[in-house]
Design an enzyme around this catalytic site. Sequence first.
Site, mmCIF file in Angstrom:
data_model
loop_
_atom_site.group_PDB
_atom_site.id
_atom_site.type_symbol
_atom_site.label_atom_id
_atom_site.label_comp_id
_atom_site.label_asym_id
_atom_site.label_seq_id
_atom_site.Cartn_x
_atom_site.Cartn_y
_atom_site.Cartn_z
ATOM 1 N N LYS A 106 -8.130 -3.338 -59.428
ATOM 2 C CA LYS A 106 -8.840 -2.649 -58.256
ATOM 3 C C LYS A 106 -8.081 -0.943 -58.289
ATOM 4 O O LYS A 106 -6.569 -1.347 -57.677
ATOM 5 C CB LYS A 106 -8.584 -3.253 -56.731
ATOM 6 N N ALA A 193 -12.827 -2.388 -46.746
ATOM 7 C CA ALA A 193 -12.197 -1.516 -46.476
ATOM 8 C C ALA A 193 -12.589 -1.228 -45.031
ATOM 9 O O ALA A 193 -14.319 -1.439 -44.893
ATOM 10 C CB ALA A 193 -11.460 -0.052 -46.536
ATOM 11 N N GLY A 194 -12.233 -1.443 -43.878
ATOM 12 C CA GLY A 194 -12.783 -1.431 -41.978
ATOM 13 C C GLY A 194 -13.211 -2.760 -41.543
ATOM 14 O O GLY A 194 -13.552 -2.786 -40.010
ATOM 15 N N ASN A 215 -8.102 -7.107 -45.953
ATOM 16 C CA ASN A 215 -6.344 -7.556 -45.012
ATOM 17 C C ASN A 215 -6.395 -7.688 -43.897
ATOM 18 O O ASN A 215 -6.079 -8.341 -43.394
ATOM 19 C CB ASN A 215 -5.637 -6.331 -45.935
#
EC number: 2.8.1.10
Lengths: 265, 66
Positions: A106, A193-194, A215
């Site tokens: 990643k 993300a977010g 995460n």
Amino acid sequence: MSDFFQDSPLRIAGREFASRLLVGTGKYRDFDETAEAIAASGADIVTFAVRRTNLGQDAGEPNLLDAVPPERFTLLPNTAGCYTAKDAVRTCKLARELLDGHNLVKLEVLGDDATLYPNVVETLAAAETLIADGFDVMVYTSDDPIVARELERLGCCAIMPLGSLIGSGHGIQNPYNIRLIIEQAEVPVLVDAGIGTASEAALAMELGCDAVLMNSAIAHARQPVLMAGAMKKAVEAGREAFLAGRMPRRQSAEPSSPFAGRINA
Amino acid sequence: MQILLNGETRALESDATVAELVESLGLAGRRIAVEVNEEIVPKSEHGGTRLTEGDRVEVVHAIGGG
């Protein structure tokens, strides 16, 4: 997935995965909680970071790779914390050595500490170098469809636009851009993300994302293991809803029960 | 001789190999990766790679991250 429906697997760089939820390993209380949350999430792909080994530490100190064994999961090293293409490339090479030649990474190259927003100039440069060196690159990027297209043209095997800032839990701020990216892409698109809660993960999948990576939404929940299970269901529900196709929106009401046969007719 | 190990100066016996350094750190057999002067030194070459004065060595491992 329901008993009567079998989805096709997620395909990334020639590999197949049953789960469309990818999870990180940061911010957990300890490795036990990390392992429990990952098990509850059902994730096949698990991302981690590469850092200098603390020298002089107790040699018996637990290692993340014991909690998340590479034999059981597809480990996805990330380049979090890298601000230049050069550092990101070095990190990926270290990770490949760490994982005995495993080449799926990643890539994320960040712009600054306050936003952790991707630096797309450095990201594009790193992607080109890594792909030439034989890496399969899943790339974290902004929700800019033109940058996404360029990353795919360079050969990235998955495009991973942010829903909102890393760790913000602000969900998907520009679903229209995510849609644009999905519609043009011929490689998997993941929101990375977010995501803050289950409905936002479902929304990502309903938009047509191939998978979701998260995460903080799990690790920072009051009960991470419970949230990991919620995210598993949300991703599955969102995926099925996307495949089923939502009903059209209407301006006026339409009764679900028939008019005919009413007692006052 | 002196090397720069994970950003810090460290004294080491002359002609020490990467394998000897890893052993002295108590990291033999652990899941780590080693880079010398920004080049990966594969595990299979730890025993045959001698360090020299001023080498910049990085020893890394996997940690939690997203």
